[in-house]
Design a protein around this motif. Sequence first.
Motif, PDB file in Angstrom:
ATOM      1  N   TRP A 150     -44.780  47.316  46.950  1.00  0.00           N
ATOM      2  CA  TRP A 150     -44.761  45.883  46.692  1.00  0.00           C
ATOM      3  C   TRP A 150     -45.364  45.547  45.336  1.00  0.00           C
ATOM      4  CZ3 TRP A 150     -41.585  42.677  48.669  1.00  0.00           C
ATOM      5  CH2 TRP A 150     -41.134  42.833  49.977  1.00  0.00           C
ATOM      6  N   PHE A 151     -46.404  46.265  44.946  1.00  0.00           N
ATOM      7  CA  PHE A 151     -47.020  46.026  43.640  1.00  0.00           C
ATOM      8  C   PHE A 151     -46.064  46.405  42.509  1.00  0.00           C
ATOM      9  CE2 PHE A 151     -49.845  47.073  40.071  1.00  0.00           C
ATOM     10  CZ  PHE A 151     -50.510  45.863  39.968  1.00  0.00           C
ATOM     11  N   ILE A 152     -45.360  47.517  42.671  1.00  0.00           N
ATOM     12  CA  ILE A 152     -44.371  47.937  41.662  1.00  0.00           C
ATOM     13  C   ILE A 152     -43.248  46.901  41.560  1.00  0.00           C
ATOM     14  CG2 ILE A 152     -42.580  49.661  41.171  1.00  0.00           C
ATOM     15  CD1 ILE A 152     -44.562  51.771  42.282  1.00  0.00           C
ATOM     16  N   LEU A 153     -42.778  46.403  42.711  1.00  0.00           N
ATOM     17  CA  LEU A 153     -41.742  45.370  42.693  1.00  0.00           C
ATOM     18  C   LEU A 153     -42.249  44.086  42.028  1.00  0.00           C
ATOM     19  CD1 LEU A 153     -40.138  45.852  46.221  1.00  0.00           C
ATOM     20  CD2 LEU A 153     -39.091  46.324  43.990  1.00  0.00           C
ATOM     21  N   LEU A 154     -43.518  43.767  42.245  1.00  0.00           N
ATOM     22  CA  LEU A 154     -44.095  42.593  41.588  1.00  0.00           C
ATOM     23  C   LEU A 154     -44.074  42.756  40.073  1.00  0.00           C
ATOM     24  CD1 LEU A 154     -45.653  39.893  41.635  1.00  0.00           C
ATOM     25  CD2 LEU A 154     -47.751  41.247  41.837  1.00  0.00           C
ATOM     26  N   ILE A 155     -44.497  43.908  39.576  1.00  0.00           N
ATOM     27  CA  ILE A 155     -44.487  44.165  38.130  1.00  0.00           C
ATOM     28  C   ILE A 155     -43.061  44.087  37.585  1.00  0.00           C
ATOM     29  CG2 ILE A 155     -44.994  45.879  36.343  1.00  0.00           C
ATOM     30  CD1 ILE A 155     -47.472  44.620  37.650  1.00  0.00           C
ATOM     31  N   LYS A 156     -42.110  44.710  38.299  1.00  0.00           N
ATOM     32  CA  LYS A 156     -40.707  44.690  37.870  1.00  0.00           C
ATOM     33  C   LYS A 156     -40.184  43.253  37.782  1.00  0.00           C
ATOM     34  CE  LYS A 156     -36.210  45.394  39.835  1.00  0.00           C
ATOM     35  NZ  LYS A 156     -35.978  44.010  40.074  1.00  0.00           N
ATOM     36  N   ASN A 157     -40.487  42.451  38.792  1.00  0.00           N
ATOM     37  CA  ASN A 157     -39.993  41.075  38.795  1.00  0.00           C
ATOM     38  C   ASN A 157     -40.739  40.180  37.808  1.00  0.00           C
ATOM     39  OD1 ASN A 157     -37.884  41.423  40.650  1.00  0.00           O
ATOM     40  ND2 ASN A 157     -39.333  41.372  42.347  1.00  0.00           N
ATOM     41  N   LEU A 158     -41.974  40.513  37.506  1.00  0.00           N
ATOM     42  CA  LEU A 158     -42.683  39.776  36.457  1.00  0.00           C
ATOM     43  C   LEU A 158     -42.033  40.031  35.093  1.00  0.00           C
ATOM     44  CD1 LEU A 158     -46.459  40.195  37.415  1.00  0.00           C
ATOM     45  CD2 LEU A 158     -45.182  38.053  37.224  1.00  0.00           C
ATOM     46  N   LEU A 159     -41.645  41.285  34.862  1.00  0.00           N
ATOM     47  CA  LEU A 159     -41.010  41.630  33.589  1.00  0.00           C
ATOM     48  C   LEU A 159     -39.607  41.048  33.463  1.00  0.00           C
ATOM     49  CD1 LEU A 159     -42.195  45.338  33.225  1.00  0.00           C
ATOM     50  CD2 LEU A 159     -43.092  43.303  32.060  1.00  0.00           C
ATOM     51  N   SER A 160     -38.921  40.868  34.601  1.00  0.00           N
ATOM     52  CA  SER A 160     -37.560  40.321  34.546  1.00  0.00           C
ATOM     53  C   SER A 160     -37.532  38.806  34.805  1.00  0.00           C
ATOM     54  CB  SER A 160     -36.660  41.032  35.558  1.00  0.00           C
ATOM     55  OG  SER A 160     -37.107  40.794  36.867  1.00  0.00           O
ATOM     56  N   PHE A 161     -38.704  38.203  34.969  1.00  0.00           N
ATOM     57  CA  PHE A 161     -38.837  36.762  35.172  1.00  0.00           C
ATOM     58  C   PHE A 161     -38.027  36.240  36.356  1.00  0.00           C
ATOM     59  CE2 PHE A 161     -39.504  37.428  30.573  1.00  0.00           C
ATOM     60  CZ  PHE A 161     -40.834  37.042  30.497  1.00  0.00           C
ATOM     61  N   SER A 162     -38.039  36.963  37.465  1.00  0.00           N
ATOM     62  CA  SER A 162     -37.358  36.512  38.694  1.00  0.00           C
ATOM     63  C   SER A 162     -38.346  35.719  39.530  1.00  0.00           C
ATOM     64  CB  SER A 162     -36.850  37.720  39.489  1.00  0.00           C
ATOM     65  OG  SER A 162     -35.972  38.480  38.720  1.00  0.00           O
ATOM     66  N   LEU A 163     -38.398  34.417  39.303  1.00  0.00           N
ATOM     67  CA  LEU A 163     -39.417  33.580  39.921  1.00  0.00           C
ATOM     68  C   LEU A 163     -39.364  33.616  41.452  1.00  0.00           C
ATOM     69  CD1 LEU A 163     -41.748  31.670  39.414  1.00  0.00           C
ATOM     70  CD2 LEU A 163     -40.117  29.788  39.414  1.00  0.00           C
ATOM     71  N   GLY A 164     -38.188  33.574  42.029  1.00  0.00           N
ATOM     72  CA  GLY A 164     -38.051  33.597  43.490  1.00  0.00           C
ATOM     73  C   GLY A 164     -38.611  34.875  44.095  1.00  0.00           C
ATOM     74  N   TRP A 165     -38.320  35.994  43.447  1.00  0.00           N
ATOM     75  CA  TRP A 165     -38.807  37.278  43.962  1.00  0.00           C
ATOM     76  C   TRP A 165     -40.291  37.483  43.670  1.00  0.00           C
ATOM     77  CZ3 TRP A 165     -36.419  39.422  47.664  1.00  0.00           C
ATOM     78  CH2 TRP A 165     -35.037  39.330  47.765  1.00  0.00           C
ATOM     79  N   ILE A 166     -40.795  36.863  42.617  1.00  0.00           N
ATOM     80  CA  ILE A 166     -42.222  36.976  42.305  1.00  0.00           C
ATOM     81  C   ILE A 166     -43.049  36.362  43.441  1.00  0.00           C
ATOM     82  CG2 ILE A 166     -44.044  36.159  40.765  1.00  0.00           C
ATOM     83  CD1 ILE A 166     -42.065  36.485  38.449  1.00  0.00           C
ATOM     84  N   VAL A 167     -42.596  35.225  43.966  1.00  0.00           N
ATOM     85  CA  VAL A 167     -43.295  34.575  45.080  1.00  0.00           C
ATOM     86  C   VAL A 167     -43.304  35.486  46.305  1.00  0.00           C
ATOM     87  CG1 VAL A 167     -43.238  32.605  46.661  1.00  0.00           C
ATOM     88  CG2 VAL A 167     -42.785  32.260  44.233  1.00  0.00           C
ATOM     89  N   VAL A 168     -42.168  36.106  46.604  1.00  0.00           N
ATOM     90  CA  VAL A 168     -42.071  37.036  47.738  1.00  0.00           C
ATOM     91  C   VAL A 168     -43.001  38.235  47.519  1.00  0.00           C
ATOM     92  CG1 VAL A 168     -40.522  38.620  48.971  1.00  0.00           C
ATOM     93  CG2 VAL A 168     -39.721  36.344  48.330  1.00  0.00           C
ATOM     94  N   ASP A 169     -42.978  38.777  46.307  1.00  0.00           N
ATOM     95  CA  ASP A 169     -43.801  39.945  45.999  1.00  0.00           C
ATOM     96  C   ASP A 169     -45.297  39.633  46.083  1.00  0.00           C
ATOM     97  OD1 ASP A 169     -41.528  41.454  45.568  1.00  0.00           O
ATOM     98  OD2 ASP A 169     -41.509  41.087  43.412  1.00  0.00           O
ATOM     99  N   ILE A 170     -45.701  38.485  45.554  1.00  0.00           N
ATOM    100  CA  ILE A 170     -47.120  38.102  45.618  1.00  0.00           C
ATOM    101  C   ILE A 170     -47.559  37.938  47.069  1.00  0.00           C
ATOM    102  CG2 ILE A 170     -48.754  36.234  45.122  1.00  0.00           C
ATOM    103  CD1 ILE A 170     -47.334  35.899  42.418  1.00  0.00           C
ATOM    104  N   THR A 171     -46.711  37.287  47.864  1.00  0.00           N
ATOM    105  CA  THR A 171     -47.025  37.116  49.284  1.00  0.00           C
ATOM    106  C   THR A 171     -47.168  38.469  49.981  1.00  0.00           C
ATOM    107  OG1 THR A 171     -45.791  35.032  49.292  1.00  0.00           O
ATOM    108  CG2 THR A 171     -46.250  36.040  51.430  1.00  0.00           C
ATOM    109  N   ALA A 172     -46.242  39.373  49.707  1.00  0.00           N
ATOM    110  CA  ALA A 172     -46.282  40.695  50.333  1.00  0.00           C
ATOM    111  C   ALA A 172     -47.500  41.492  49.879  1.00  0.00           C
ATOM    112  CB  ALA A 172     -44.998  41.459  50.017  1.00  0.00           C
ATOM    113  N   VAL A 173     -47.831  41.418  48.603  1.00  0.00           N
ATOM    114  CA  VAL A 173     -49.005  42.143  48.085  1.00  0.00           C
ATOM    115  C   VAL A 173     -50.273  41.609  48.735  1.00  0.00           C
ATOM    116  CG1 VAL A 173     -50.423  42.504  46.023  1.00  0.00           C
ATOM    117  CG2 VAL A 173     -47.969  42.886  45.914  1.00  0.00           C
TER     118      VAL A 173
END
Length: 103
Positions: A29-52
């Motif tokens: 989940w942390f790796i996915l958060l970093i990936k989505n932060l770099l790609s600016f996917s706001l919807g997935w960033i919220v999901v990733d932060i919640t999961a982390v």
Amino acid sequence: KQWYQRRVAITAGEQRIFWIAMFTSSLVWFILLIKNLLSFSLGWIVVDITAVVLNAANLYGYIKCRRDAKAKVQGAVGSFLGRQLFNSMVSGEGQGTSQQQTR
């Protein structure tokens, strides 16, 4: 016995699998958060932060319970050994006096 009264022995292998899965899921989940932060996917960033956050809380709870369980086991072992030592001293003391009296 009722199903909730049974104590199930957990093998070392099962315990290892559990802890590997706990840390791996948090890492994924942390790796996915970093990936989505770099790609600016706001919807997935919220999901990733919640999961982390949820995984971190879960991991923290299990680690705390594991430490508390180890402390309880060590306390129980120390208490048992202390009682055994005391009982052996008391029973040994009584035998020593009876041997001296017979002489």
